[in-house]
Motif scaffolding. Sequence first.
Motif, short mmCIF file in Angstrom:
data_model
loop_
_atom_site.label_atom_id
_atom_site.label_comp_id
_atom_site.label_asym_id
_atom_site.label_seq_id
_atom_site.Cartn_x
_atom_site.Cartn_y
_atom_site.Cartn_z
N TYR A 21 0.82 -1.21 0.00
CA TYR A 21 0.00 0.00 0.00
C TYR A 21 0.86 1.27 0.00
O TYR A 21 0.53 2.25 -0.65
N LYS A 22 1.99 1.22 0.70
CA LYS A 22 2.88 2.38 0.72
C LYS A 22 3.43 2.64 -0.69
O LYS A 22 3.49 3.79 -1.14
N LYS A 23 3.80 1.58 -1.40
CA LYS A 23 4.26 1.72 -2.79
C LYS A 23 3.16 2.33 -3.65
O LYS A 23 3.42 3.17 -4.50
N ALA A 24 1.93 1.89 -3.40
CA ALA A 24 0.80 2.42 -4.18
C ALA A 24 0.60 3.91 -3.94
O ALA A 24 0.30 4.66 -4.87
N THR A 25 0.81 4.36 -2.70
CA THR A 25 0.65 5.79 -2.40
C THR A 25 1.75 6.62 -3.06
O THR A 25 1.51 7.76 -3.43
N VAL A 26 2.93 6.03 -3.24
CA VAL A 26 4.02 6.74 -3.92
C VAL A 26 3.75 6.80 -5.42
O VAL A 26 3.92 7.84 -6.05
N LYS A 27 3.30 5.68 -5.99
CA LYS A 27 3.04 5.63 -7.43
C LYS A 27 1.82 6.45 -7.82
O LYS A 27 1.76 7.00 -8.92
N ALA A 28 0.81 6.48 -6.94
CA ALA A 28 -0.44 7.19 -7.27
C ALA A 28 -0.87 8.04 -6.06
O ALA A 28 -1.84 7.70 -5.39
N PRO A 29 -0.17 9.15 -5.79
CA PRO A 29 -0.50 9.96 -4.61
C PRO A 29 -1.87 10.62 -4.66
O PRO A 29 -2.40 11.03 -3.63
N ASN A 30 -2.45 10.70 -5.83
CA ASN A 30 -3.78 11.33 -5.97
C ASN A 30 -4.92 10.31 -5.91
O ASN A 30 -6.07 10.66 -6.12
N LEU A 31 -4.59 9.07 -5.64
CA LEU A 31 -5.60 8.01 -5.58
C LEU A 31 -6.06 7.84 -4.12
O LEU A 31 -5.29 7.38 -3.26
N ALA A 32 -7.28 8.23 -3.85
CA ALA A 32 -7.81 8.15 -2.48
C ALA A 32 -7.77 6.73 -1.94
O ALA A 32 -7.44 6.50 -0.78
N ASP A 33 -8.10 5.77 -2.79
CA ASP A 33 -8.17 4.38 -2.35
C ASP A 33 -6.83 3.89 -1.81
O ASP A 33 -6.77 3.17 -0.81
N ALA A 34 -5.72 4.30 -2.44
CA ALA A 34 -4.40 3.88 -1.97
C ALA A 34 -4.12 4.46 -0.58
O ALA A 34 -3.63 3.76 0.31
N GLN A 35 -4.45 5.72 -0.37
CA GLN A 35 -4.24 6.37 0.92
C GLN A 35 -5.07 5.69 2.02
O GLN A 35 -4.59 5.44 3.11
N ILE A 36 -6.32 5.40 1.69
CA ILE A 36 -7.23 4.79 2.66
C ILE A 36 -6.77 3.39 3.04
O ILE A 36 -6.75 3.02 4.22
N LYS A 37 -6.40 2.61 2.04
CA LYS A 37 -5.97 1.23 2.33
C LYS A 37 -4.68 1.22 3.14
O LYS A 37 -4.51 0.40 4.05
N TYR A 38 -3.78 2.14 2.82
CA TYR A 38 -2.54 2.24 3.60
C TYR A 38 -2.86 2.60 5.06
O TYR A 38 -2.36 1.98 6.00
N ALA A 39 -3.74 3.57 5.23
CA ALA A 39 -4.13 3.99 6.58
C ALA A 39 -4.83 2.86 7.34
O ALA A 39 -4.58 2.64 8.53
N ASN A 40 -5.71 2.12 6.66
CA ASN A 40 -6.41 1.00 7.32
C ASN A 40 -5.42 -0.09 7.74
O ASN A 40 -5.58 -0.71 8.79
N ALA A 41 -4.39 -0.33 6.91
CA ALA A 41 -3.37 -1.31 7.29
C ALA A 41 -2.58 -0.80 8.50
O ALA A 41 -2.25 -1.57 9.40
N LEU A 42 -2.32 0.51 8.55
CA LEU A 42 -1.66 1.08 9.73
C LEU A 42 -2.53 0.91 10.97
O LEU A 42 -2.03 0.57 12.04
N ALA A 44 -4.72 -1.41 11.49
CA ALA A 44 -4.74 -2.84 11.84
C ALA A 44 -3.48 -3.24 12.61
O ALA A 44 -3.51 -4.19 13.40
N THR A 45 -2.39 -2.49 12.42
CA THR A 45 -1.14 -2.78 13.13
C THR A 45 -0.94 -1.83 14.30
O THR A 45 0.17 -1.72 14.83
N LYS A 46 -2.01 -1.14 14.69
CA LYS A 46 -2.01 -0.23 15.85
C LYS A 46 -1.05 0.95 15.69
O LYS A 46 -0.55 1.48 16.67
N LYS A 47 -0.81 1.36 14.46
CA LYS A 47 -0.01 2.56 14.18
C LYS A 47 -0.97 3.71 13.92
O LYS A 47 -1.01 4.30 12.85
N SER A 48 -1.75 4.01 14.95
CA SER A 48 -2.86 4.96 14.84
C SER A 48 -2.42 6.38 14.56
O SER A 48 -3.08 7.10 13.82
N SER A 49 -1.31 6.81 15.15
CA SER A 49 -0.86 8.20 14.96
C SER A 49 -0.50 8.47 13.50
O SER A 49 -0.88 9.50 12.94
N LYS A 50 0.21 7.55 12.90
CA LYS A 50 0.58 7.71 11.49
C LYS A 50 -0.66 7.65 10.60
O LYS A 50 -0.82 8.46 9.68
N ALA A 51 -1.56 6.74 10.90
CA ALA A 51 -2.81 6.64 10.14
C ALA A 51 -3.61 7.93 10.27
O ALA A 51 -4.17 8.44 9.29
#
Length: 194
Positions: A21-42, A44-51
Amino acid sequence: VILQGDIHFFFKEFGPALSAYKKATVKAPNLADAQIKYANALLATKKSSKAYRILTAAKKRWPNNAKVLVALGDAQYQLKRYKESIQTLTELLAVKPRSLRARLLRGNAYLKAKQLGKAVVDFRQARKLRPGSGKAKRGLIKALNITAFHKLKANKQGEAEAILLEAFRLDPKRIFTNINLGIAYLRANKHNLA
């Protein structure tokens, strides 16, 4: 790349999912879905501040995106920012009132913020949206039990008993409900609880 992340996320392989997901946010920074999925994965791993940081920025870019709002509400909840979470989820529910996840999250945020009546309303609404939802049922029972406990502390036994009867009807096997119901009954009938 997003599909790879989705596969890893589905199998609860959060490390590889985060990487994809992080790679996807770099390749497509204007894609909302990539940002959301990256944040949801964060999340899920309890990295709430970064999300939270990612989703706050995403909300500025896509203010009416339901997925951004529910994920941001979740991040705020995990960070114990219950009032912010309630506000964000209320924004979402104004646009998408049938969102079960938002309703459950807001119900839990109301519980944490000690707004018990509103928590009960949200969990009841969640049960109407999906009657078989175990999370909605457990949330409603918990909200009812806490509400009844406060009624008992305020010597409002009749109100407490009515609330506990509702909780008991939802799940007769819940021991906490049964104990509270017994206490309410004893107090209402003026038995000594010493």
